[in-house]
Design a protein around this motif. Structure first.
Motif, PDB file in Angstrom:
ATOM      1  N   ASP A 162       0.810  -1.315   0.091  1.00 37.80           N
ATOM      2  CA  ASP A 162      -0.016  -0.158  -0.167  1.00 37.80           C
ATOM      3  C   ASP A 162       0.974   1.336   0.037  1.00 37.80           C
ATOM      4  O   ASP A 162       1.935   1.271   0.494  1.00 37.80           O
ATOM      5  CB  ASP A 162      -1.011  -0.141   1.164  1.00 37.80           C
ATOM      6  CG  ASP A 162      -2.063   1.032   1.305  1.00 37.80           C
ATOM      7  OD1 ASP A 162      -2.343   1.611   0.235  1.00 37.80           O
ATOM      8  OD2 ASP A 162      -3.216   0.601   1.829  1.00 37.80           O
ATOM      9  N   ASP A 163       0.381   2.386  -0.710  1.00 35.22           N
ATOM     10  CA  ASP A 163       1.410   3.711  -0.686  1.00 35.22           C
ATOM     11  C   ASP A 163       1.889   4.117   0.611  1.00 35.22           C
ATOM     12  O   ASP A 163       0.937   4.126   1.508  1.00 35.22           O
ATOM     13  CB  ASP A 163       0.380   4.833  -1.524  1.00 35.22           C
ATOM     14  CG  ASP A 163       0.134   4.192  -2.807  1.00 35.22           C
ATOM     15  OD1 ASP A 163       0.916   3.476  -3.475  1.00 35.22           O
ATOM     16  OD2 ASP A 163      -0.799   4.788  -3.250  1.00 35.22           O
ATOM     17  N   GLY A 164       2.862   4.510   0.776  1.00 38.03           N
ATOM     18  CA  GLY A 164       3.660   4.978   2.073  1.00 38.03           C
ATOM     19  C   GLY A 164       3.911   3.811   3.148  1.00 38.03           C
ATOM     20  O   GLY A 164       4.334   4.401   3.989  1.00 38.03           O
TER      21      GLY A 164
END
Length: 136
Positions: A88-90
């Protein structure tokens, strides 16, 4: 009725049935996500669910539902048992790590529909579990 509405929402979650979750929501539902922006409306909620399904496989257990006297507000406490499927992003890289974290959700209810969903959990705890398994 309100407790059954909340139970139906979580049953649909555990069955991975986004359409049934959407049936519990008002058209203009406000979705307050942990560490995220407020999303308004069923289409935004459905987009969020699609993203979550891609990145996480989760089941909620040990559910306790609380309701105020007039049935306009509810809360639930539960344990999230999950597998991190896709990065997932970040967040740290996903490699199928399992996790278990306590969480809670808060609801506003009007005319038999959920008008607000707020979900909270300890992101630091989740990240530590994912990192620990990643470093093994």
């Amino acid at each position: 009725m309100s407790a059954q509405l909340i139970q139906s929402y979580f049953d649909a979650f555990n069955q991975k049935n986004t359409d049934a979750m959407l049936d519990c929501l008002s058209e203009d539902v406000a979705h307050h996500v942990n560490e995220g922006n407020i999303r308004v409306g069923k289409p935004k909620f459905a987009e969020f669910c699609a993203h979550m399904t891609r990145c996480y496989d989760e089941e909620l257990t040990d559910m306790v539902i609380f309701l105020n006297d007039d049935g306009t507000r509810a809360a639930a406490e539960y344990v999230v048992n999950g597998t991190y499927l896709a990065t997932d992003d970040g967040l740290p890289p996903a490699h199928g790590q399992s996790y278990r974290i306590p969480a809670g959700s808060f609801f506003d209810i009007d005319d038999g529909k959920i008008t607000r969903v707020t979900t909270r959990y300890n992101l630091s705890d989740w990240t530590a579990q994912i990192q620990l398994l990643l470093n093994r």
